[in-house]
Design a protein around this motif. Sequence first.
Motif, PDB file in Angstrom:
ATOM      1  N   GLN A  47      11.218  -0.543  -0.835  1.00  0.00           N
ATOM      2  CA  GLN A  47       9.930  -0.132  -1.393  1.00  0.00           C
ATOM      3  C   GLN A  47      10.097   0.318  -2.844  1.00  0.00           C
ATOM      4  O   GLN A  47       9.270  -0.003  -3.703  1.00  0.00           O
ATOM      5  CB  GLN A  47       9.309   0.994  -0.559  1.00  0.00           C
ATOM      6  N   GLU A 136       7.287  -4.612  10.389  1.00  0.00           N
ATOM      7  CA  GLU A 136       6.010  -4.926   9.742  1.00  0.00           C
ATOM      8  C   GLU A 136       6.012  -4.429   8.302  1.00  0.00           C
ATOM      9  O   GLU A 136       5.500  -5.100   7.404  1.00  0.00           O
ATOM     10  CB  GLU A 136       4.843  -4.312  10.514  1.00  0.00           C
ATOM     11  N   GLN A 137       6.595  -3.257   8.077  1.00  0.00           N
ATOM     12  CA  GLN A 137       6.680  -2.715   6.722  1.00  0.00           C
ATOM     13  C   GLN A 137       7.586  -3.599   5.858  1.00  0.00           C
ATOM     14  O   GLN A 137       7.280  -3.858   4.691  1.00  0.00           O
ATOM     15  CB  GLN A 137       7.197  -1.282   6.755  1.00  0.00           C
ATOM     16  N   GLN A 139       8.029  -6.769   6.250  1.00  0.00           N
ATOM     17  CA  GLN A 139       7.229  -7.965   5.979  1.00  0.00           C
ATOM     18  C   GLN A 139       6.218  -7.692   4.867  1.00  0.00           C
ATOM     19  O   GLN A 139       6.007  -8.539   3.996  1.00  0.00           O
ATOM     20  CB  GLN A 139       6.519  -8.446   7.251  1.00  0.00           C
ATOM     21  N   ALA A 140       5.602  -6.523   4.871  1.00  0.00           N
ATOM     22  CA  ALA A 140       4.635  -6.177   3.825  1.00  0.00           C
ATOM     23  C   ALA A 140       5.317  -6.102   2.460  1.00  0.00           C
ATOM     24  O   ALA A 140       4.757  -6.544   1.453  1.00  0.00           O
ATOM     25  CB  ALA A 140       3.954  -4.854   4.156  1.00  0.00           C
ATOM     26  N   THR A 143       6.048  -9.713   1.257  1.00  0.00           N
ATOM     27  CA  THR A 143       4.883 -10.413   0.706  1.00  0.00           C
ATOM     28  C   THR A 143       4.341  -9.711  -0.529  1.00  0.00           C
ATOM     29  O   THR A 143       3.682 -10.340  -1.349  1.00  0.00           O
ATOM     30  CB  THR A 143       3.767 -10.558   1.756  1.00  0.00           C
ATOM     31  N   GLY A 144       4.633  -8.425  -0.691  1.00  0.00           N
ATOM     32  CA  GLY A 144       4.161  -7.683  -1.858  1.00  0.00           C
ATOM     33  C   GLY A 144       4.877  -8.075  -3.131  1.00  0.00           C
ATOM     34  O   GLY A 144       4.321  -7.929  -4.219  1.00  0.00           O
ATOM     35  N   GLN A 147       3.168 -11.151  -4.685  1.00  0.00           N
ATOM     36  CA  GLN A 147       1.810 -10.756  -5.051  1.00  0.00           C
ATOM     37  C   GLN A 147       1.808  -9.887  -6.294  1.00  0.00           C
ATOM     38  O   GLN A 147       0.850  -9.896  -7.055  1.00  0.00           O
ATOM     39  CB  GLN A 147       1.135 -10.014  -3.891  1.00  0.00           C
TER      40      GLN A 147
END
Length: 166
Positions: A47, A136-137, A139-140, A143-144, A147
């Motif tokens: 992150q 899931e985090q 994966q986010a 994809t972030g 983007q």
Amino acid sequence: MWLPVLFAALFALFCASSPATAADNTTPADVTAAAKINVDSEVAKLQKQLDGIKQQVSNAASDSKYGELNDAVQQLIGNTNDLATALAPLQAQLQAQVDVLGPAPEQGAAITETSEVTRKRASLSVQKTKLDAQLEQIQAIRTGGPQSLGADSYAASQCAKNATGT
């Protein structure tokens, strides 16, 4: 004539995408290695890496900077893929253990289970829910990254890469 072929193709597709397939390929060493990963720490690092990329995108003004950021995004994607792959054996093991225990008996059912089985099911459920949320985090974050560059930035970075021949 084509019905048996269709059935065989659907059966092969079902077997290939079945969670049991992943569990069958899981070795104890894979699960042990995955269990040693501090997932919260690794997700925080990813992150932080994504946040750094996003911050740099807002200040990027040249094609070479966009190219560097694209490279950073590709590294981030690779890191998220590596972490998700490392955690897959643990996820498969947890799912297999939950499947072995099966659902809890309904209230008032003739069959009851021991308190140990109830505790084990609850513990596995908590572990699996947490791991699923972490995946899931991941994966986010995966994809972030792309983007954060946006379509225009991505196109600019590709032009820069093509211009430098890399």
